[in-house]
Design a protein around this motif. Sequence first.
Motif, PDB file in Angstrom:
ATOM      1  N   LYS A   1      93.169  40.080  92.734  1.00 33.20           N
ATOM      2  CA  LYS A   1      94.454  39.733  93.333  1.00 33.20           C
ATOM      3  C   LYS A   1      94.471  38.239  93.615  1.00 33.20           C
ATOM      4  CE  LYS A   1      97.411  40.949  97.248  1.00 33.20           C
ATOM      5  NZ  LYS A   1      97.571  41.827  98.429  1.00 33.20           N
ATOM      6  N   SER A   2      95.655  37.638  93.483  1.00 36.25           N
ATOM      7  CA  SER A   2      95.802  36.220  93.754  1.00 36.25           C
ATOM      8  C   SER A   2      95.330  35.894  95.170  1.00 36.25           C
ATOM      9  CB  SER A   2      97.269  35.824  93.596  1.00 36.25           C
ATOM     10  OG  SER A   2      97.455  34.463  93.897  1.00 36.25           O
ATOM     11  N   GLY A   3      94.486  34.867  95.283  1.00 39.16           N
ATOM     12  CA  GLY A   3      93.958  34.473  96.589  1.00 39.16           C
ATOM     13  C   GLY A   3      92.643  35.135  96.955  1.00 39.16           C
ATOM     14  N   HIS A   4      92.218  36.094  96.142  1.00 37.88           N
ATOM     15  CA  HIS A   4      90.938  36.773  96.390  1.00 37.88           C
ATOM     16  C   HIS A   4      89.852  36.165  95.514  1.00 37.88           C
ATOM     17  CE1 HIS A   4      92.751  40.794  98.037  1.00 37.88           C
ATOM     18  NE2 HIS A   4      93.126  39.731  98.724  1.00 37.88           N
ATOM     19  N   ASP A   5      88.662  35.954  96.100  1.00 38.96           N
ATOM     20  CA  ASP A   5      87.593  35.333  95.335  1.00 38.96           C
ATOM     21  C   ASP A   5      86.342  36.199  95.224  1.00 38.96           C
ATOM     22  OD1 ASP A   5      86.721  33.021  98.064  1.00 38.96           O
ATOM     23  OD2 ASP A   5      86.778  35.213  97.952  1.00 38.96           O
ATOM     24  N   THR A   6      86.363  37.345  95.835  1.00 40.02           N
ATOM     25  CA  THR A   6      85.204  38.257  95.802  1.00 40.02           C
ATOM     26  C   THR A   6      85.590  39.517  95.052  1.00 40.02           C
ATOM     27  OG1 THR A   6      84.420  37.408  97.917  1.00 40.02           O
ATOM     28  CG2 THR A   6      83.545  39.524  97.197  1.00 40.02           C
ATOM     29  N   VAL A   7      84.759  39.908  94.104  1.00 39.41           N
ATOM     30  CA  VAL A   7      85.036  41.090  93.283  1.00 39.41           C
ATOM     31  C   VAL A   7      83.883  42.082  93.407  1.00 39.41           C
ATOM     32  CG1 VAL A   7      85.341  41.962  90.939  1.00 39.41           C
ATOM     33  CG2 VAL A   7      86.450  39.824  91.632  1.00 39.41           C
ATOM     34  N   SER A   8      84.238  43.334  93.664  1.00 38.58           N
ATOM     35  CA  SER A   8      83.256  44.409  93.725  1.00 38.58           C
ATOM     36  C   SER A   8      83.590  45.459  92.681  1.00 38.58           C
ATOM     37  CB  SER A   8      83.249  45.062  95.110  1.00 38.58           C
ATOM     38  OG  SER A   8      82.947  44.126  96.121  1.00 38.58           O
TER      39      SER A   8
ATOM     40  N   ASP B   1     103.824  39.633  93.230  1.00 37.23           N
ATOM     41  CA  ASP B   1     102.415  39.237  93.228  1.00 37.23           C
ATOM     42  C   ASP B   1     101.594  40.350  92.602  1.00 37.23           C
ATOM     43  OD1 ASP B   1      99.855  38.988  95.761  1.00 37.23           O
ATOM     44  OD2 ASP B   1      99.937  38.111  93.762  1.00 37.23           O
ATOM     45  N   ALA B   2     100.935  40.024  91.471  1.00 38.17           N
ATOM     46  CA  ALA B   2     100.139  41.045  90.807  1.00 38.17           C
ATOM     47  C   ALA B   2      98.942  41.383  91.674  1.00 38.17           C
ATOM     48  CB  ALA B   2      99.684  40.535  89.447  1.00 38.17           C
ATOM     49  N   GLY B   3      98.597  42.655  91.690  1.00 36.70           N
ATOM     50  CA  GLY B   3      97.409  43.074  92.404  1.00 36.70           C
ATOM     51  C   GLY B   3      96.202  42.892  91.507  1.00 36.70           C
ATOM     52  N   VAL B   4      95.271  43.813  91.620  1.00 32.16           N
ATOM     53  CA  VAL B   4      94.067  43.778  90.797  1.00 32.16           C
ATOM     54  C   VAL B   4      94.382  44.407  89.442  1.00 32.16           C
ATOM     55  CG1 VAL B   4      91.695  44.565  90.585  1.00 32.16           C
ATOM     56  CG2 VAL B   4      92.595  43.899  92.833  1.00 32.16           C
ATOM     57  N   THR B   5      94.054  43.692  88.382  1.00 31.26           N
ATOM     58  CA  THR B   5      94.343  44.160  87.029  1.00 31.26           C
ATOM     59  C   THR B   5      93.051  44.477  86.300  1.00 31.26           C
ATOM     60  OG1 THR B   5      96.293  42.732  86.974  1.00 31.26           O
ATOM     61  CG2 THR B   5      95.524  43.611  84.876  1.00 31.26           C
ATOM     62  N   GLN B   6      92.983  45.673  85.726  1.00 32.36           N
ATOM     63  CA  GLN B   6      91.796  46.079  84.982  1.00 32.36           C
ATOM     64  C   GLN B   6      92.166  46.433  83.544  1.00 32.36           C
ATOM     65  OE1 GLN B   6      89.998  48.737  88.527  1.00 32.36           O
ATOM     66  NE2 GLN B   6      88.615  48.500  86.764  1.00 32.36           N
ATOM     67  N   SER B   7      91.239  46.129  82.637  1.00 30.25           N
ATOM     68  CA  SER B   7      91.454  46.507  81.239  1.00 30.25           C
ATOM     69  C   SER B   7      90.124  46.860  80.581  1.00 30.25           C
ATOM     70  CB  SER B   7      92.115  45.352  80.472  1.00 30.25           C
ATOM     71  OG  SER B   7      91.265  44.222  80.445  1.00 30.25           O
ATOM     72  N   PRO B   8      90.142  47.780  79.614  1.00 30.43           N
ATOM     73  CA  PRO B   8      91.288  48.616  79.244  1.00 30.43           C
ATOM     74  C   PRO B   8      91.482  49.734  80.266  1.00 30.43           C
ATOM     75  CG  PRO B   8      89.361  49.288  78.016  1.00 30.43           C
ATOM     76  CD  PRO B   8      88.931  48.105  78.841  1.00 30.43           C
ATOM     77  N   THR B   9      92.516  50.532  80.114  1.00 33.57           N
ATOM     78  CA  THR B   9      92.754  51.633  81.039  1.00 33.57           C
ATOM     79  C   THR B   9      91.913  52.851  80.668  1.00 33.57           C
ATOM     80  OG1 THR B   9      94.652  52.323  79.736  1.00 33.57           O
ATOM     81  CG2 THR B   9      95.087  50.919  81.625  1.00 33.57           C
ATOM     82  N   HIS B  10      91.713  53.044  79.383  1.00 39.60           N
ATOM     83  CA  HIS B  10      90.890  54.152  78.897  1.00 39.60           C
ATOM     84  C   HIS B  10      89.989  53.655  77.777  1.00 39.60           C
ATOM     85  CE1 HIS B  10      94.333  56.286  80.696  1.00 39.60           C
ATOM     86  NE2 HIS B  10      93.485  57.251  80.931  1.00 39.60           N
ATOM     87  N   LEU B  11      88.828  54.309  77.672  1.00 40.04           N
ATOM     88  CA  LEU B  11      87.855  53.893  76.663  1.00 40.04           C
ATOM     89  C   LEU B  11      86.964  55.082  76.318  1.00 40.04           C
ATOM     90  CD1 LEU B  11      87.213  51.148  75.364  1.00 40.04           C
ATOM     91  CD2 LEU B  11      85.650  50.708  77.242  1.00 40.04           C
ATOM     92  N   ILE B  12      86.724  55.276  75.043  1.00 40.06           N
ATOM     93  CA  ILE B  12      85.787  56.307  74.600  1.00 40.06           C
ATOM     94  C   ILE B  12      84.669  55.630  73.819  1.00 40.06           C
ATOM     95  CG2 ILE B  12      85.460  58.386  73.221  1.00 40.06           C
ATOM     96  CD1 ILE B  12      88.404  59.045  73.683  1.00 40.06           C
ATOM     97  N   LYS B  13      83.439  55.897  74.233  1.00 40.92           N
ATOM     98  CA  LYS B  13      82.268  55.290  73.587  1.00 40.92           C
ATOM     99  C   LYS B  13      81.258  56.378  73.251  1.00 40.92           C
ATOM    100  CE  LYS B  13      82.956  50.771  73.654  1.00 40.92           C
ATOM    101  NZ  LYS B  13      82.824  49.923  72.433  1.00 40.92           N
ATOM    102  N   THR B  14      80.366  56.053  72.347  1.00 38.93           N
ATOM    103  CA  THR B  14      79.304  56.970  71.945  1.00 38.93           C
ATOM    104  C   THR B  14      78.027  56.623  72.692  1.00 38.93           C
ATOM    105  OG1 THR B  14      80.314  57.124  69.758  1.00 38.93           O
ATOM    106  CG2 THR B  14      78.017  57.843  69.957  1.00 38.93           C
ATOM    107  N   ARG B  15      77.229  57.632  72.957  1.00 33.92           N
ATOM    108  CA  ARG B  15      75.929  57.424  73.603  1.00 33.92           C
ATOM    109  C   ARG B  15      75.150  56.308  72.915  1.00 33.92           C
ATOM    110  NH1 ARG B  15      72.751  62.933  73.725  1.00 33.92           N
ATOM    111  NH2 ARG B  15      73.924  63.133  71.803  1.00 33.92           N
ATOM    112  N   GLY B  16      74.537  55.447  73.714  1.00 30.80           N
ATOM    113  CA  GLY B  16      73.733  54.367  73.175  1.00 30.80           C
ATOM    114  C   GLY B  16      74.501  53.072  72.962  1.00 30.80           C
ATOM    115  N   GLN B  17      75.827  53.176  72.938  1.00 29.01           N
ATOM    116  CA  GLN B  17      76.634  51.967  72.747  1.00 29.01           C
ATOM    117  C   GLN B  17      76.694  51.146  74.027  1.00 29.01           C
ATOM    118  OE1 GLN B  17      80.437  53.481  71.138  1.00 29.01           O
ATOM    119  NE2 GLN B  17      79.903  52.446  69.207  1.00 29.01           N
TER     120      GLN B  17
END
Lengths: 115, 113
Positions: free
Chosen positions: B26-33, B1-17
């Motif tokens: 997670k499967s069966g969960h309906d509330t996200v914080s 059973d997959a848990g909580v999946t986030q993407s991307p794992t890393h990100l670099i952005k410039t100021r103002g972007q």
Amino acid sequence: QQQVKQSPQSLIVQKGGISIINCAYENTAFDYFPWYQQFPGKGPALLIAIRPDVSEKKEGRFTISFNKSAKQFSLHIMDSQPGDSATYFCAASMSAGHNFNKFYFGSGTKLNVKP
Amino acid sequence: DAGVTQSPTHLIKTRGQQVTLRCSPKSGHDTVSWYQQALGQGPQFIFQYYEEEERQRGNFPDRFSGHQFPNYSSELNVNALLLGDSALYLCASTPDEGFGGYTFGSGTRLTVV
């Protein structure tokens, strides 16, 4: 205003020793107090949690002690192992009301268990 | 059973972007914080989504916005990025019925340069 205060910031314990981390809270409406364990590069993982109707909860080597009158709770790790080396966060939340399921976290304790 | 999946794992952005982070609960969960965790600090609550609506919000400016989709997945959007937005952004899910601890994802490490 910090809702949950945690100490110490860092802790070094010898293998086999007892690790103790303390937290204090202000809001008496809090009624759920979890502890989370976080390894580098990972999200926090629920370790153990307690509600204020009990003064102590034990799961394996991990024990939460809760003092409702003092508004304090603590995590005890017995027989600490190098694999326990991680950052530990206490948290508090309310099980009802408009702040339902909104967690307030302490600032964390970095535990290093020496072999 | 997959848990909580986030993407991307890393990100670099410039100021103002602008940036969009994604989360599958997670499967069966309906509330996200969503939480922001600055280096060496505890997670700070940004907001929570349930039934595709923002149910409650922490002390974050309007530059932070979100969305929840019918399949319960969620996005966090941050506009006009500041250097101070550099942090680990954590998504956590729970079932709405009952009460208990979150299941956290491993987070997205955002660096603003």
